[in-house]
Motif scaffolding. Sequence first.
Motif, PDB file in Angstrom:
ATOM      1  N   UNK A 325     -35.125 -12.843 -19.758  1.00 42.06           N
ATOM      2  CA  UNK A 325     -35.706 -13.680 -18.709  1.00 42.06           C
ATOM      3  C   UNK A 325     -34.866 -14.926 -18.412  1.00 42.06           C
ATOM      4  N   UNK A 326     -34.199 -15.455 -19.441  1.00 43.15           N
ATOM      5  CA  UNK A 326     -33.342 -16.625 -19.217  1.00 43.15           C
ATOM      6  C   UNK A 326     -32.138 -16.230 -18.347  1.00 43.15           C
ATOM      7  N   UNK A 327     -31.579 -15.059 -18.663  1.00 45.62           N
ATOM      8  CA  UNK A 327     -30.471 -14.568 -17.858  1.00 45.62           C
ATOM      9  C   UNK A 327     -30.929 -14.360 -16.409  1.00 45.62           C
ATOM     10  N   UNK A 328     -32.117 -13.783 -16.242  1.00 43.52           N
ATOM     11  CA  UNK A 328     -32.652 -13.585 -14.891  1.00 43.52           C
ATOM     12  C   UNK A 328     -32.779 -14.910 -14.153  1.00 43.52           C
ATOM     13  N   UNK A 329     -33.262 -15.912 -14.883  1.00 46.42           N
ATOM     14  CA  UNK A 329     -33.447 -17.220 -14.250  1.00 46.42           C
ATOM     15  C   UNK A 329     -32.101 -17.770 -13.768  1.00 46.42           C
ATOM     16  N   UNK A 330     -31.073 -17.587 -14.589  1.00 47.04           N
ATOM     17  CA  UNK A 330     -29.774 -18.126 -14.183  1.00 47.04           C
ATOM     18  C   UNK A 330     -29.217 -17.349 -12.985  1.00 47.04           C
ATOM     19  N   UNK A 331     -29.486 -16.044 -12.921  1.00 47.89           N
ATOM     20  CA  UNK A 331     -29.027 -15.267 -11.770  1.00 47.89           C
ATOM     21  C   UNK A 331     -29.759 -15.680 -10.491  1.00 47.89           C
ATOM     22  N   UNK A 332     -31.047 -15.933 -10.621  1.00 45.83           N
ATOM     23  CA  UNK A 332     -31.807 -16.370  -9.445  1.00 45.83           C
ATOM     24  C   UNK A 332     -31.341 -17.740  -8.973  1.00 45.83           C
ATOM     25  N   UNK A 333     -31.065 -18.602  -9.934  1.00 43.84           N
ATOM     26  CA  UNK A 333     -30.578 -19.940  -9.600  1.00 43.84           C
ATOM     27  C   UNK A 333     -29.242 -19.847  -8.870  1.00 43.84           C
ATOM     28  N   UNK A 334     -28.383 -18.973  -9.385  1.00 46.67           N
ATOM     29  CA  UNK A 334     -27.085 -18.768  -8.757  1.00 46.67           C
ATOM     30  C   UNK A 334     -27.260 -18.296  -7.321  1.00 46.67           C
ATOM     31  N   UNK A 335     -28.180 -17.340  -7.122  1.00 49.75           N
ATOM     32  CA  UNK A 335     -28.432 -16.829  -5.772  1.00 49.75           C
ATOM     33  C   UNK A 335     -28.884 -17.955  -4.861  1.00 49.75           C
ATOM     34  N   UNK A 336     -29.792 -18.797  -5.359  1.00 49.53           N
ATOM     35  CA  UNK A 336     -30.316 -19.836  -4.473  1.00 49.53           C
ATOM     36  C   UNK A 336     -29.254 -20.881  -4.174  1.00 49.53           C
ATOM     37  N   UNK A 337     -28.331 -21.118  -5.122  1.00 54.08           N
ATOM     38  CA  UNK A 337     -27.220 -22.034  -4.849  1.00 54.08           C
ATOM     39  C   UNK A 337     -26.329 -21.507  -3.743  1.00 54.08           C
ATOM     40  N   UNK A 338     -26.292 -20.183  -3.603  1.00 53.88           N
ATOM     41  CA  UNK A 338     -25.463 -19.578  -2.565  1.00 53.88           C
ATOM     42  C   UNK A 338     -26.266 -19.290  -1.306  1.00 53.88           C
ATOM     43  N   UNK A 339     -27.442 -19.890  -1.211  1.00 51.58           N
ATOM     44  CA  UNK A 339     -28.264 -19.709  -0.019  1.00 51.58           C
ATOM     45  C   UNK A 339     -28.918 -18.347   0.068  1.00 51.58           C
ATOM     46  N   UNK A 340     -29.002 -17.682  -1.078  1.00 52.96           N
ATOM     47  CA  UNK A 340     -29.646 -16.370  -1.087  1.00 52.96           C
ATOM     48  C   UNK A 340     -30.871 -16.397  -1.992  1.00 52.96           C
ATOM     49  N   UNK A 341     -31.532 -15.272  -2.057  1.00 56.55           N
ATOM     50  CA  UNK A 341     -32.699 -15.182  -2.923  1.00 56.55           C
ATOM     51  C   UNK A 341     -32.679 -13.846  -3.637  1.00 56.55           C
ATOM     52  N   UNK A 342     -32.907 -13.897  -4.949  1.00 61.31           N
ATOM     53  CA  UNK A 342     -32.887 -12.680  -5.756  1.00 61.31           C
ATOM     54  C   UNK A 342     -34.259 -12.463  -6.361  1.00 61.31           C
ATOM     55  N   UNK A 343     -34.770 -11.249  -6.227  1.00 54.71           N
ATOM     56  CA  UNK A 343     -35.983 -10.892  -6.969  1.00 54.71           C
ATOM     57  C   UNK A 343     -35.855  -9.444  -7.431  1.00 54.71           C
ATOM     58  N   UNK A 344     -36.928  -8.888  -7.976  1.00 55.23           N
ATOM     59  CA  UNK A 344     -36.785  -7.551  -8.569  1.00 55.23           C
ATOM     60  C   UNK A 344     -36.633  -6.453  -7.518  1.00 55.23           C
ATOM     61  N   UNK A 345     -36.736  -6.844  -6.230  1.00 56.40           N
ATOM     62  CA  UNK A 345     -36.568  -5.835  -5.185  1.00 56.40           C
ATOM     63  C   UNK A 345     -35.213  -5.885  -4.501  1.00 56.40           C
ATOM     64  N   UNK A 346     -34.558  -7.035  -4.579  1.00 58.96           N
ATOM     65  CA  UNK A 346     -33.256  -7.096  -3.939  1.00 58.96           C
ATOM     66  C   UNK A 346     -32.703  -8.506  -3.831  1.00 58.96           C
ATOM     67  N   UNK A 347     -31.504  -8.553  -3.274  1.00 57.20           N
ATOM     68  CA  UNK A 347     -30.847  -9.825  -2.987  1.00 57.20           C
ATOM     69  C   UNK A 347     -30.929 -10.016  -1.471  1.00 57.20           C
ATOM     70  N   UNK A 348     -31.418 -11.197  -1.071  1.00 55.23           N
ATOM     71  CA  UNK A 348     -31.644 -11.451   0.350  1.00 55.23           C
ATOM     72  C   UNK A 348     -30.897 -12.695   0.773  1.00 55.23           C
ATOM     73  N   UNK A 349     -30.514 -12.733   2.042  1.00 55.62           N
ATOM     74  CA  UNK A 349     -29.955 -13.981   2.546  1.00 55.62           C
ATOM     75  C   UNK A 349     -30.780 -14.488   3.718  1.00 55.62           C
ATOM     76  N   UNK A 350     -30.687 -15.800   3.937  1.00 55.59           N
ATOM     77  CA  UNK A 350     -31.442 -16.403   5.027  1.00 55.59           C
ATOM     78  C   UNK A 350     -32.931 -16.451   4.782  1.00 55.59           C
ATOM     79  N   UNK A 351     -33.309 -16.493   3.498  1.00 53.98           N
ATOM     80  CA  UNK A 351     -34.733 -16.586   3.185  1.00 53.98           C
ATOM     81  C   UNK A 351     -35.270 -17.938   3.623  1.00 53.98           C
ATOM     82  N   UNK A 352     -36.439 -17.938   4.223  1.00 55.13           N
ATOM     83  CA  UNK A 352     -37.055 -19.182   4.678  1.00 55.13           C
ATOM     84  C   UNK A 352     -38.091 -19.634   3.678  1.00 55.13           C
ATOM     85  N   UNK A 353     -37.976 -20.883   3.269  1.00 57.74           N
ATOM     86  CA  UNK A 353     -38.954 -21.380   2.292  1.00 57.74           C
ATOM     87  C   UNK A 353     -39.866 -22.401   2.932  1.00 57.74           C
TER      88      UNK A 353
END
Length: 392
Positions: A325-353
């Motif tokens: 789970x810690x590794x997952x957290x770091x991968x998600x953080x990395x995705x969000x730093x690159x303007x993307x979003x990672x979850x268990x279904x996929x990697x997305x870009x242009x996610x609106x928060x």
Amino acid sequence: ESKSSTSNNPNHNTIEILQKMLDYYTRTSDHWRTYAYRRAISTLRQQSIPILTSSQALSLPNIGVRLADKIQEIATTSRLQKLDYVTNQSSTDPVDRATQLFLGIYGVGLPTAQGWTSLGFRTLTDLLQNPEKARLTPNQKLGIERYSDLNTRIPRREVSALANWVVGVGKRVDPSVKIIVGGSYRRGAKSSGDVDFIVTKEGTREGDGKLVMFLEELLARLEGEGGMGCALASLRGNVDGKRGTNKQRWKGSNSGTDGSKWHGCLVLPEHIANTISPPPEQSAVATPSDGRTSRGYNPVFRRVDFLLVPSAQLGAALLYFTGNDIFNRSMRLLASKKGMRLNQRGLYKGALRGPGPGRENIAEGEPVEGRDERRIFEVLGVGWREPEDRWC
Ligand code: DCP
Ligand code: MG
Ligand code: MN
């Protein structure tokens, strides 16, 4: 070759004892210490020499003064007094001891445990004898009856045997369905808390129900083959303490894809269990009172999770369900730093928060990659990490 999971790791003993402290802090929901211990353990796993002194430990990343002292204590005495204190029922306060006991029941958190102690309950028998007053859910009842089973980690070879059985039965249900073991087993762990199955089939789509039908059939057959006709005592998708019925079994605790996750228990059929190891107690005189067969088979309930994954999401699901789970957290953080979003279904870009406190997604964004685990690393611009190297 990974240093992380082998028993010849020079800090094996230290890691094992720290892991027990971590388990304790996890059970007591001490999030801050849980985090600190995980990071320290991960650092130790990566060392190629024994860490024996606190100053040596302190020079490593993510290890603070207090943990460094503990590492030295373990290295010099092979023990940790604090662990003895918290685990060996050393608390003399009966309420404390009961709370610890109840926190060990699968799926029970602090509010429930404290609720029971405030009602005067002190032992597991107290709970079982007062199911109404304790408002025991079926899952809690199972968690109490199978307290030691569900608190015992599963040796790797037993995970393998369980996986072979499930995969074999799955092949007979539908040869085109793929079943992969993720979780700590995929990371190479010597023992696992549960077995995490990822179930997928080419051409399946979210919500089409095909994998749900497959799993229904698979579970029915596993149940039919298991020991003593009680092969499967499922927790019916109900790990959060909500009251459950069979109808609710497809509503996983993970929101999002409805009906994509199933939590339960499996019991190996006797003939397979017998192939794993010469069971030590079975040659002894069996006591038929606790559900053993006349030949002394003592069925062990093991926790299993099934994650149903449409083929287009397999890579993201593998990544998520392999963890940790810690590794997952770091991968998600990395995705969000690159303007993307990672979850268990996929990697997305242009996610609106959204602006709210939870900053929930208004729109998921455009899917970039979901099918291929390696591609997700590539798109994120990081090198591939073997599952064995994802301990943090
Ligand atoms: N996971 C996560 N965040 C969570 C829970 C789970 O990212 N809060 C992911 C990472 C985990 C994977 O799901 O590795 C499987 O969850 P488990 O709880 O089964 O954990 P592990 O399989 O890693 O360890 P264990 O041996 O305790 O089962
Ligand atoms: Mg697991
Ligand atoms: Mn799991």
